[in-house]
Design a protein around this motif. Sequence first.
Motif, mmCIF file in Angstrom:
data_model
loop_
_atom_site.group_PDB
_atom_site.id
_atom_site.type_symbol
_atom_site.label_atom_id
_atom_site.label_comp_id
_atom_site.label_asym_id
_atom_site.label_seq_id
_atom_site.Cartn_x
_atom_site.Cartn_y
_atom_site.Cartn_z
ATOM 1 N N THR A 183 0.841 -1.202 0.000
ATOM 2 C CA THR A 183 0.000 0.000 0.000
ATOM 3 C C THR A 183 0.871 1.245 0.000
ATOM 4 O O THR A 183 2.033 1.195 0.428
ATOM 5 C CB THR A 183 -0.948 -0.008 1.225
ATOM 6 O OG1 THR A 183 -1.663 1.209 1.279
ATOM 7 C CG2 THR A 183 -0.200 -0.209 2.520
ATOM 8 N N SER A 184 0.285 2.352 -0.470
ATOM 9 C CA SER A 184 1.077 3.582 -0.451
ATOM 10 C C SER A 184 0.676 4.468 0.728
ATOM 11 O O SER A 184 1.202 5.553 0.889
ATOM 12 C CB SER A 184 0.891 4.348 -1.768
ATOM 13 O OG SER A 184 -0.483 4.601 -1.952
ATOM 14 N N ASN A 185 -0.284 3.985 1.573
ATOM 15 C CA ASN A 185 -0.610 4.824 2.746
ATOM 16 C C ASN A 185 -0.091 4.187 4.023
ATOM 17 O O ASN A 185 0.043 2.966 4.119
ATOM 18 C CB ASN A 185 -2.120 5.099 2.825
ATOM 19 C CG ASN A 185 -2.901 3.949 3.409
ATOM 20 O OD1 ASN A 185 -2.757 3.625 4.573
ATOM 21 N ND2 ASN A 185 -3.714 3.302 2.585
ATOM 22 N N ASP A 186 0.164 5.022 5.003
ATOM 23 C CA ASP A 186 0.637 4.469 6.276
ATOM 24 C C ASP A 186 -0.390 4.738 7.372
ATOM 25 O O ASP A 186 -0.042 4.949 8.519
ATOM 26 C CB ASP A 186 2.024 4.996 6.647
ATOM 27 C CG ASP A 186 2.006 6.461 7.041
ATOM 28 O OD1 ASP A 186 1.008 7.136 6.745
ATOM 29 O OD2 ASP A 186 2.983 6.921 7.646
ATOM 30 N N CYS A 187 -1.651 4.726 7.018
ATOM 31 C CA CYS A 187 -2.839 4.818 7.863
ATOM 32 C C CYS A 187 -2.657 5.588 9.177
ATOM 33 O O CYS A 187 -3.103 6.713 9.313
ATOM 34 C CB CYS A 187 -3.402 3.439 8.145
ATOM 35 S SG CYS A 187 -4.929 3.493 9.083
ATOM 36 N N GLU A 188 -1.967 4.999 10.132
ATOM 37 C CA GLU A 188 -1.852 5.634 11.448
ATOM 38 C C GLU A 188 -0.949 6.861 11.408
ATOM 39 O O GLU A 188 -0.992 7.689 12.304
ATOM 40 C CB GLU A 188 -1.267 4.649 12.470
ATOM 41 C CG GLU A 188 -2.058 3.378 12.615
ATOM 42 C CD GLU A 188 -3.493 3.651 12.995
ATOM 43 O OE1 GLU A 188 -3.723 4.299 14.013
ATOM 44 O OE2 GLU A 188 -4.382 3.231 12.250
ATOM 45 N N GLY A 189 -0.092 6.923 10.392
ATOM 46 C CA GLY A 189 0.813 8.057 10.285
ATOM 47 C C GLY A 189 1.878 8.060 11.360
ATOM 48 O O GLY A 189 2.488 9.079 11.653
ATOM 49 N N THR A 223 6.056 2.751 -1.491
ATOM 50 C CA THR A 223 5.157 1.646 -1.138
ATOM 51 C C THR A 223 5.618 0.995 0.156
ATOM 52 O O THR A 223 6.818 0.844 0.398
ATOM 53 C CB THR A 223 5.147 0.606 -2.282
ATOM 54 O OG1 THR A 223 4.912 1.308 -3.494
ATOM 55 C CG2 THR A 223 4.066 -0.428 -2.081
ATOM 56 N N PHE A 224 4.615 0.629 0.967
ATOM 57 C CA PHE A 224 4.919 0.061 2.283
ATOM 58 C C PHE A 224 4.170 -1.251 2.477
ATOM 59 O O PHE A 224 3.193 -1.535 1.775
ATOM 60 C CB PHE A 224 4.449 1.020 3.387
ATOM 61 C CG PHE A 224 4.884 2.430 3.180
ATOM 62 C CD1 PHE A 224 6.199 2.793 3.413
ATOM 63 C CD2 PHE A 224 3.986 3.392 2.744
ATOM 64 C CE1 PHE A 224 6.614 4.098 3.215
ATOM 65 C CE2 PHE A 224 4.391 4.699 2.542
ATOM 66 C CZ PHE A 224 5.711 5.062 2.779
#
Length: 470
Positions: A183-189, A223-224
């Motif tokens: 995914t390219s987001n890290d949700c919790e930040g 990407t993570f």
Amino acid sequence: MWFKNAVTRFPQAWFKVCNVKSVCFRNYSVISAVLEKPNIGDDTEVKGWVRNLRVMKGVVFADVSDGSCAQRLQVVIPKDLKTDALTYGSSVHVSGKLSKTPKGQVELVANKVRVLGECVVLDGYPFNPRTVHPPEYMRQFLHLRSRTNYISAILRVRNSVTRHIHDYFASHNYIHINTPILTSNDCEGAGEVFKVQPDSSATVKAMMQEGKDTDSAYFGSKTFLSVSGQLHLEAVCRGMGNVYTLGPTFRAENSRSRLHLSEFYMLEAEAAFCDSLDQLQDLIEGLLKHVLVQTRSSNEADLFIIDKANASPPLWIDKKFITLSYDEARNILEKKQLNVTEEGINKEQELALVEYCNGTPVFVVRWPKNLKSFYMKECADDNSKVEALDLLTPITGEVVGGSLREDDYEKLKQKLPSEALNWYLELRKFGNIPTGGFGLGLERLLQVVCSVNNIKDTLPFPRWPHNCDM
Ligand SMILES: NC(=O)C[C@H](N)C(=O)O
């Protein structure tokens, strides 16, 4: 032709043609089935591993386990069938007659014993039946430790817990979906992500030679490995209603504590048309109690092997979970001289709160906005707080984190951490609904259900800093 017509015109015919029960894949019986419905006097064959061997005068008793259940099958082997290869730890194929001891215990009286794989204990086999091996010791042999009673019992409970979770959500009309791992987001930040990039593609090599940043070489964006499927769940929830996912998540936290893993399984649920934390709390409390009650009936013997104290259920099973606001929790802790800093409630304080509630799980709700993530909904009566919850339990402290999601387009826009999340903002634009959801760490839940102190013993191959060798 007949077959095709019959199946399309009379779907029931399909079951007749393809009678699954009549298909036999094995020429031996699984021990759990033998012990559940023993047909005394029947010729029976089992395959498994010798977990204990007692050599008597004319006979040898071998306790054989095949991993299917906590119980072992006692096999009575006439001395003349005993070979040198038949030792503790060896794998065997036994044929014989099922019988009962005078005390009513089911046993297999062997007429043929074949050693499938020898186990030369002196060659470095790390376990023996006379020693209680501590979990730290077993952890040194991840590739072999599923042969121990302790770990195999936990893994069977894990299997059942997963099944009970799926049953619970099915009965609450939730749809199981899979969210992406890349995914390219890290949700919790929180910045605790593992970055992914190809190892040796020609493009990356060329970019490296030119001294260019290769992070985006493959997908065109950084990407993570996913830290949470929540944002994707929220997207599907706005098209399909209640959804949940149970999959691997990754956090690059530099912690070797008894409560952290670099790779863990997270159950995440998103409740559609949900506008109060109470609804989420009921769902979570119901889930925990369902899993605990069902597991006690499906895996009683396993739970007892893991910890004898599991013979009786925890006292909280019949109690309503407690709810404290963050401010109430902070006051309680301060009276115990445990002052809460700006960083929020720490692990010691979480466990102190559970103790204050006499071991009953406790929801801490309405958290200061600055301690929680951007997507959480502000409390209507206090915009310094968000509609968030943590559930704290004995052994682990926090086991669940959740919240109502900010559904106001403008407010969310202001808090959005990056333009890359514009797709997430757009969810609020088209047929938006109020939703709320939570994430529960499967391994922490297992710690609670089984009374396991160290999270690294709740899955076969734990990953933690500097430990990913196999
Ligand atoms: N789905 C959730 O609410 C879980 C939350 N995003 C977390 O990672 O803790």
